[in-house]
Design a protein around this motif. Sequence first.
Motif, PDB file in Angstrom:
ATOM      1  N   SER A 108      85.627-149.117  13.002  1.00 31.56           N
ATOM      2  CA  SER A 108      84.164-149.191  12.942  1.00 31.56           C
ATOM      3  C   SER A 108      83.652-148.827  11.561  1.00 31.56           C
ATOM      4  O   SER A 108      82.681-149.412  11.073  1.00 31.56           O
ATOM      5  CB  SER A 108      83.551-148.264  13.992  1.00 31.56           C
ATOM      6  N   VAL A 109      84.299-147.871  10.923  1.00 41.45           N
ATOM      7  CA  VAL A 109      83.885-147.455   9.578  1.00 41.45           C
ATOM      8  C   VAL A 109      83.972-148.629   8.611  1.00 41.45           C
ATOM      9  O   VAL A 109      83.086-148.822   7.775  1.00 41.45           O
ATOM     10  CB  VAL A 109      84.735-146.262   9.079  1.00 41.45           C
ATOM     11  N   VAL A 110      85.016-149.449   8.721  1.00 43.04           N
ATOM     12  CA  VAL A 110      85.169-150.567   7.776  1.00 43.04           C
ATOM     13  C   VAL A 110      84.169-151.693   8.017  1.00 43.04           C
ATOM     14  O   VAL A 110      84.064-152.609   7.207  1.00 43.04           O
ATOM     15  CB  VAL A 110      86.615-151.144   7.752  1.00 43.04           C
ATOM     16  N   ALA A 111      83.407-151.621   9.106  1.00 42.66           N
ATOM     17  CA  ALA A 111      82.334-152.593   9.320  1.00 42.66           C
ATOM     18  C   ALA A 111      81.119-152.280   8.460  1.00 42.66           C
ATOM     19  O   ALA A 111      80.214-153.106   8.333  1.00 42.66           O
ATOM     20  CB  ALA A 111      81.933-152.618  10.793  1.00 42.66           C
ATOM     21  N   SER A 112      81.091-151.086   7.877  1.00 47.06           N
ATOM     22  CA  SER A 112      79.993-150.642   7.017  1.00 47.06           C
ATOM     23  C   SER A 112      80.077-151.311   5.647  1.00 47.06           C
ATOM     24  O   SER A 112      81.071-151.972   5.332  1.00 47.06           O
ATOM     25  CB  SER A 112      80.063-149.116   6.856  1.00 47.06           C
ATOM     26  N   PRO A 113      79.058-151.114   4.796  1.00 43.90           N
ATOM     27  CA  PRO A 113      79.125-151.692   3.443  1.00 43.90           C
ATOM     28  C   PRO A 113      80.241-151.098   2.587  1.00 43.90           C
ATOM     29  O   PRO A 113      80.789-151.759   1.717  1.00 43.90           O
ATOM     30  CB  PRO A 113      77.748-151.359   2.848  1.00 43.90           C
ATOM     31  N   SER A 114      80.577-149.815   2.830  1.00 46.83           N
ATOM     32  CA  SER A 114      81.597-149.115   2.046  1.00 46.83           C
ATOM     33  C   SER A 114      82.187-148.005   2.908  1.00 46.83           C
ATOM     34  O   SER A 114      81.527-147.506   3.821  1.00 46.83           O
ATOM     35  CB  SER A 114      80.965-148.507   0.784  1.00 46.83           C
ATOM     36  N   ILE A 115      83.423-147.617   2.601  1.00 45.68           N
ATOM     37  CA  ILE A 115      84.032-146.506   3.336  1.00 45.68           C
ATOM     38  C   ILE A 115      83.903-145.187   2.577  1.00 45.68           C
ATOM     39  O   ILE A 115      84.434-144.169   3.007  1.00 45.68           O
ATOM     40  CB  ILE A 115      85.518-146.789   3.656  1.00 45.68           C
ATOM     41  N   ASP A 116      83.200-145.196   1.462  1.00 47.91           N
ATOM     42  CA  ASP A 116      83.090-143.992   0.638  1.00 47.91           C
ATOM     43  C   ASP A 116      82.691-142.742   1.427  1.00 47.91           C
ATOM     44  O   ASP A 116      83.291-141.681   1.246  1.00 47.91           O
ATOM     45  CB  ASP A 116      82.117-144.245  -0.516  1.00 47.91           C
ATOM     46  N   PRO A 117      81.695-142.808   2.353  1.00 48.48           N
ATOM     47  CA  PRO A 117      81.274-141.591   3.044  1.00 48.48           C
ATOM     48  C   PRO A 117      82.285-141.007   4.027  1.00 48.48           C
ATOM     49  O   PRO A 117      82.042-139.942   4.589  1.00 48.48           O
ATOM     50  CB  PRO A 117      79.998-142.037   3.788  1.00 48.48           C
TER      51      PRO A 117
ATOM     52  N   GLY B 139      81.089-154.969   5.537  1.00 46.56           N
ATOM     53  CA  GLY B 139      79.660-155.177   5.330  1.00 46.56           C
ATOM     54  C   GLY B 139      78.932-155.904   6.450  1.00 46.56           C
ATOM     55  O   GLY B 139      77.958-156.612   6.194  1.00 46.56           O
ATOM     56  N   PHE B 140      79.353-155.706   7.689  1.00 45.79           N
ATOM     57  CA  PHE B 140      78.670-156.342   8.809  1.00 45.79           C
ATOM     58  C   PHE B 140      77.330-155.673   9.126  1.00 45.79           C
ATOM     59  O   PHE B 140      76.451-156.294   9.717  1.00 45.79           O
ATOM     60  CB  PHE B 140      79.551-156.311  10.065  1.00 45.79           C
ATOM     61  N   ILE B 141      77.204-154.410   8.776  1.00 47.08           N
ATOM     62  CA  ILE B 141      75.980-153.656   9.041  1.00 47.08           C
ATOM     63  C   ILE B 141      75.533-153.003   7.739  1.00 47.08           C
ATOM     64  O   ILE B 141      76.295-152.939   6.774  1.00 47.08           O
ATOM     65  CB  ILE B 141      76.188-152.588  10.139  1.00 47.08           C
ATOM     66  N   ASP B 142      74.298-152.475   7.729  1.00 49.67           N
ATOM     67  CA  ASP B 142      73.779-151.857   6.507  1.00 49.67           C
ATOM     68  C   ASP B 142      73.800-150.332   6.571  1.00 49.67           C
ATOM     69  O   ASP B 142      73.334-149.669   5.649  1.00 49.67           O
ATOM     70  CB  ASP B 142      72.379-152.368   6.177  1.00 49.67           C
ATOM     71  N   ARG B 143      74.339-149.788   7.665  1.00 46.01           N
ATOM     72  CA  ARG B 143      74.481-148.342   7.785  1.00 46.01           C
ATOM     73  C   ARG B 143      75.956-147.966   7.668  1.00 46.01           C
ATOM     74  O   ARG B 143      76.834-148.826   7.686  1.00 46.01           O
ATOM     75  CB  ARG B 143      73.890-147.848   9.109  1.00 46.01           C
ATOM     76  N   PHE B 144      76.202-146.669   7.558  1.00 47.47           N
ATOM     77  CA  PHE B 144      77.557-146.172   7.309  1.00 47.47           C
ATOM     78  C   PHE B 144      77.977-145.299   8.490  1.00 47.47           C
ATOM     79  O   PHE B 144      77.446-144.197   8.689  1.00 47.47           O
ATOM     80  CB  PHE B 144      77.584-145.366   6.004  1.00 47.47           C
ATOM     81  N   ILE B 145      78.914-145.804   9.263  1.00 43.71           N
ATOM     82  CA  ILE B 145      79.296-145.127  10.509  1.00 43.71           C
ATOM     83  C   ILE B 145      80.166-143.909  10.227  1.00 43.71           C
ATOM     84  O   ILE B 145      81.145-143.980   9.473  1.00 43.71           O
ATOM     85  CB  ILE B 145      80.005-146.101  11.458  1.00 43.71           C
ATOM     86  N   ILE B 146      79.797-142.798  10.856  1.00 44.59           N
ATOM     87  CA  ILE B 146      80.603-141.573  10.871  1.00 44.59           C
ATOM     88  C   ILE B 146      80.983-141.315  12.325  1.00 44.59           C
ATOM     89  O   ILE B 146      80.133-140.927  13.137  1.00 44.59           O
ATOM     90  CB  ILE B 146      79.821-140.365  10.295  1.00 44.59           C
ATOM     91  N   PRO B 147      82.249-141.540  12.699  1.00 42.73           N
ATOM     92  CA  PRO B 147      82.649-141.365  14.099  1.00 42.73           C
ATOM     93  C   PRO B 147      82.951-139.905  14.424  1.00 42.73           C
ATOM     94  O   PRO B 147      83.008-139.049  13.541  1.00 42.73           O
ATOM     95  CB  PRO B 147      83.916-142.216  14.187  1.00 42.73           C
TER      96      PRO B 147
END
Length: 200
Positions: free
Chosen positions: A118-127, A147-155
């Motif tokens: 899920s994290v890799v669906a974000s624009p970047s994995i930096d966070p 880059g499927f979404i514009d937010r950065f998932i933190i599971p």
Amino acid sequence: MHLLLTSMLHPKMSKVLTGKVVYIGDAARTLLESPGRRKHADWEHEQVEQLGFEMVDLMVATTPLEQISDVLDHADSIYMASGETFDLLNALKTSGADQLIINKVREGMPYVSSSAGSVVASPSIDPIGVMDSASLAPDLHDYTALGFIDRFIIPHAQGTGSYGPEVISETVEKYGGDYPLLLLNDGQALEVDGDGQQVI
């Protein structure tokens, strides 16, 4: 696009996955290599398998690009497994699978994932740098993700298990000011269906 980005599995997975499912397990490679740590990877695989879909296992890091393309061409949906985010993104980029997956998902192939997937669906994995170790992919310097979404998932934002509350707090403190973080507890998911997004 139809995405179900989970912290760690979700009951709605059976409604989003369809037909022949490609199970991409690269994030779990380091877990599978350790007898003491592979229990989680095996458990996750079993949980997806028990949904009853035809499943094709794929490790993109060790599969030629032409074969990855053929597998995806004959599949109906994608499941991206949990594990180490930096290792996963490195495998996707070095194999060329990242662009193939981006194209398929943007064309409408359902994408379901847990944690690192899920994290890799974000624009970047930096966070995710507090939670996962960049040292597992020392040659990875571009953290741009799918880059499927514009937010950065933190599971795992509930702060239990391997990621205690101090890890979640440090992540928010370090990255929350610069990135629109989306914290998901286990049992939660972000569903993206067309232009709509909701946490379920």
